[in-house]
Scaffold this motif. Structure first.
Motif, mmCIF file in Angstrom:
data_model
loop_
_atom_site.group_PDB
_atom_site.id
_atom_site.type_symbol
_atom_site.label_atom_id
_atom_site.label_comp_id
_atom_site.label_asym_id
_atom_site.label_seq_id
_atom_site.Cartn_x
_atom_site.Cartn_y
_atom_site.Cartn_z
ATOM 1 N N GLY A 1 0.676 -1.295 0.150
ATOM 2 C CA GLY A 1 0.307 0.167 -0.142
ATOM 3 C C GLY A 1 0.779 1.428 0.349
ATOM 4 O O GLY A 1 0.008 2.226 0.108
ATOM 5 N N GLY A 2 2.011 1.296 0.045
ATOM 6 C CA GLY A 2 3.257 1.970 0.094
ATOM 7 C C GLY A 2 2.978 2.935 -1.271
ATOM 8 O O GLY A 2 2.080 2.564 -2.387
ATOM 9 N N GLY A 3 3.809 4.008 -1.571
ATOM 10 C CA GLY A 3 3.690 4.891 -3.068
ATOM 11 C C GLY A 3 4.164 6.111 -2.613
ATOM 12 O O GLY A 3 4.536 6.934 -1.263
ATOM 13 N N LEU A 4 3.424 7.225 -3.311
ATOM 14 C CA LEU A 4 3.699 8.503 -3.957
ATOM 15 C C LEU A 4 3.289 9.244 -3.660
ATOM 16 O O LEU A 4 1.618 8.865 -4.572
ATOM 17 N N VAL A 5 2.827 9.905 -2.739
ATOM 18 C CA VAL A 5 1.136 10.935 -2.435
ATOM 19 C C VAL A 5 1.807 12.440 -2.310
ATOM 20 O O VAL A 5 3.102 13.083 -1.372
ATOM 21 N N ALA B 1 2.126 16.104 -0.518
ATOM 22 C CA ALA B 1 1.389 16.256 1.199
ATOM 23 C C ALA B 1 -0.829 16.592 0.969
ATOM 24 O O ALA B 1 -0.766 16.891 0.485
ATOM 25 N N GLY B 2 -0.898 16.686 1.984
ATOM 26 C CA GLY B 2 -2.445 16.695 2.908
ATOM 27 C C GLY B 2 -3.497 15.569 1.737
ATOM 28 O O GLY B 2 -4.541 15.639 2.201
ATOM 29 N N GLY B 3 -2.250 14.750 1.535
ATOM 30 C CA GLY B 3 -3.088 13.164 0.576
ATOM 31 C C GLY B 3 -2.695 12.468 1.522
ATOM 32 O O GLY B 3 -3.058 12.315 2.406
ATOM 33 N N SER B 4 -3.428 10.693 1.065
ATOM 34 C CA SER B 4 -3.822 9.860 1.928
ATOM 35 C C SER B 4 -3.413 8.313 1.380
ATOM 36 O O SER B 4 -3.084 8.354 0.387
ATOM 37 N N LEU B 5 -2.981 7.590 1.878
ATOM 38 C CA LEU B 5 -2.713 6.653 1.744
ATOM 39 C C LEU B 5 -3.435 5.273 2.858
ATOM 40 O O LEU B 5 -3.381 5.464 4.066
ATOM 41 N N GLN C 1 -4.312 4.062 8.136
ATOM 42 C CA GLN C 1 -4.585 4.456 7.063
ATOM 43 C C GLN C 1 -4.132 5.894 7.344
ATOM 44 O O GLN C 1 -3.664 6.124 8.890
ATOM 45 N N MET C 2 -3.594 6.322 6.919
ATOM 46 C CA MET C 2 -2.862 7.860 6.723
ATOM 47 C C MET C 2 -3.572 8.735 6.478
ATOM 48 O O MET C 2 -3.024 8.707 4.719
ATOM 49 N N ASN C 3 -3.940 9.801 6.480
ATOM 50 C CA ASN C 3 -4.849 11.192 6.703
ATOM 51 C C ASN C 3 -3.833 12.089 6.245
ATOM 52 O O ASN C 3 -2.830 12.540 7.466
#
Length: 124
Positions: A8-12, A14-18, A82-84
């Motif tokens: 589930g990791g990746g590039l996002v 700032a302000g996004g979610s993973l 869940q990371m917001n």
């Protein structure tokens, strides 16, 4: 023995979610408290959050508190993060870990099994 595999990791931005997942196999998942740690380049591995065997107790580090949520599904042998509201300083390799004891620990050395990690990169 338990095997842990993060995804589930990746590039996002700032302000996004993973949403990270950690799938466990090889033993009774509900017998383990679970934790998430992270390690940024040049820094020591640090505690993020932990959850008890049943999921009824959680413990968060100060940095992600209010932005990250840990949960587990014992029927699916999986723990989630869940990371917001992600920030560039959240950039790190994220590891899940399993602890055979009854505690809900923030201590690296208390954990018995570790996954290989998944990279999370937050761009500004």
């Amino acid at each position: 023995q338990v095997q842990l595999v993060e995804s589930g990791g990746g590039l996002v931005q700032a302000g996004g979610s993973l949403r990270l997942s950690c799938a466990a196999s090889g033993h009774t998942f509900s017998s383990y408290a679970m934790g998430w740690f992270r390690q940024a380049p040049g820094k020591e591995r640090e505690f993020v959050v932990a959850i008890s065997r049943s999921g009824g107790t959680t413990y968060y580090a100060d940095s992600p508190k209010g932005r990250f949520t840990i949960s587990r599904d014992n029927a699916k042998n999986t723990v989630y993060l869940q990371m917001n509201s992600l920030k560039p300083e959240d950039t790190a390799v994220y590891y899940c870990a399993a602890d055979r004891s009854l505690r809900v620990s923030y201590v690296y050395g208390d954990y018995d099994y570790w996954g290989q990690g998944t990279q999370v990169t937050v761009s500004s």
